[in-house]
Design an enzyme around this catalytic site. Sequence first.
Site, PDB file in Angstrom:
ATOM      1  CG  ASP A 142      -2.052   0.865   1.188  1.00 13.39           C
ATOM      2  OD1 ASP A 142      -1.920   1.872   0.265  1.00 13.39           O
ATOM      3  OD2 ASP A 142      -3.094   0.756   1.956  1.00 13.39           O
TER       4      ASP A 142
ATOM      5  CB  CYS B 102      -6.052   2.864  -1.727  1.00 14.53           C
ATOM      6  SG  CYS B 102      -4.586   3.621  -1.177  1.00 14.53           S
TER       7      CYS B 102
ATOM      8  CG  HIS C 146      -9.965   1.231   0.635  1.00 12.33           C
ATOM      9  ND1 HIS C 146      -8.979   2.132   0.343  1.00 12.33           N
ATOM     10  CD2 HIS C 146     -11.066   2.458   1.044  1.00 12.33           C
ATOM     11  CE1 HIS C 146      -9.388   3.219   0.210  1.00 12.33           C
ATOM     12  NE2 HIS C 146     -10.570   3.539   0.929  1.00 12.33           N
TER      13      HIS C 146
END
Length: 450
Positions: A46, A86, A140
């Site tokens: 990430d 993301c 997410h």
Amino acid sequence: MCRSKESFCMKRQHISSGFFFAILWMGLASAADAAKLPNILVIVADDLGYADVGFHGGKDIPTPHIDSLAASGTRFSSGYVSGPYCSPTRAGLLTGRYQQRFGHEFNPGGANKGLPLTETTIADRLQAAGYATGLVGKWHLGTDPKFHPLKRGFGEFFGFLAGHHTYFDKQEADIQRGTTKVTEPGYLTDAFGREAVSFIERHQNHPFFLYLAFNAVHTPLEADDDRLNAFSSIDATPRRTYAAMLSAMDDAIGKVLASLRETAQDENTLIFFISDNGGPTMPGTTINSSINAPLRGSKRTTLEGGIRVPFVVRWPGHVPAGAVYAHPVIQLDIQPTALAAAGVTIQPDWKLDGVNLLPFVTGQQKNIPHETLYWRLGEQNAVRHGEWKLVQYDLNVENHPTRGVTPKKLYRLTDDLGETHDLAADNPAKVQELDALWQAWNKELIQPLW
């Protein structure tokens, strides 16, 4: 009961025995076939900087286990993701489709926002093919119950649903095992490594798909004392903490790789490693001290620094070891590559944008995976066609006092990886050609859902 009809009974017993052994053989054959199917492991970092891994020349942060993937597999020097953020990248990864096709263009936030239920995930498809499926780490893709990983093809889940998380358990921590909140006493990156190893060990006799999505090295910048002390030679505090965090992720990956070896699954596991986007180096993002050199730009931009990422595929005996593949590939390719390895026939109505990379990296297919790749994030956009890239990017990259994007700029990436020499004025026909490609693609998309 068979005395009066001895020959008939013997025949019936023979048939029954034959039937029993046929069923047994079919079961054993089925198990053998299942054993031949490769495990599939997708590892996602990430906000990792392009220059922060050893195989891209990183020097101050050792990443031996990540580097070992490149040494024993094929790395893509033009490896991309379909978005500089993301969640959109993860939506593209799990569906194998440009996320703008189904409105997942930006990070979701709040109720009723997540990976649209109209979309099918790689976990859905591999689960239907008989794979054990698990997610460890960051989701997410929506926090509402209807978006939960356990409803999107994953049989197991350990991690968190939102876009970021602390690394030490605090009052606001929200780690789940399945759908149950749990307290995690350890450093979160270590915990994700532990859970991944547990999944591998528990499913060692059955083909599995594991999506290992670290939140490292996303902010907040938090590391344990032992690792911080190991990087005492780095004076700058943010970079030192970032180094400790990246080292922790590398350690966790090392334990996962060791588990595959110890359970004799190393040779039969197809592994992908990517970052979800470039390192965040620009104001307006959660800066983590990452480095994207020689690329220009940052997470949240359509410059190379936002969308070109470390990208490796490893499968001993099937993918060349220590090779570098130069033609552009994208994370959308992970699903069709994994499905092909698993023997799943891709249907046209799935409308995947990715391709199976295996015949390209082995040289069986001589053309290139993608003639053209596309990006859109609001007003920012880009198209890469061959060696050329046409791009509009955030004015903040150039410290511009107003909001908005630059005019369209043209770069020849083979000569100018850092995107410093705009060739648009000298090549109007090339600008028109690439712009027409992007406009045609853009007409296929829908408006963002949020």
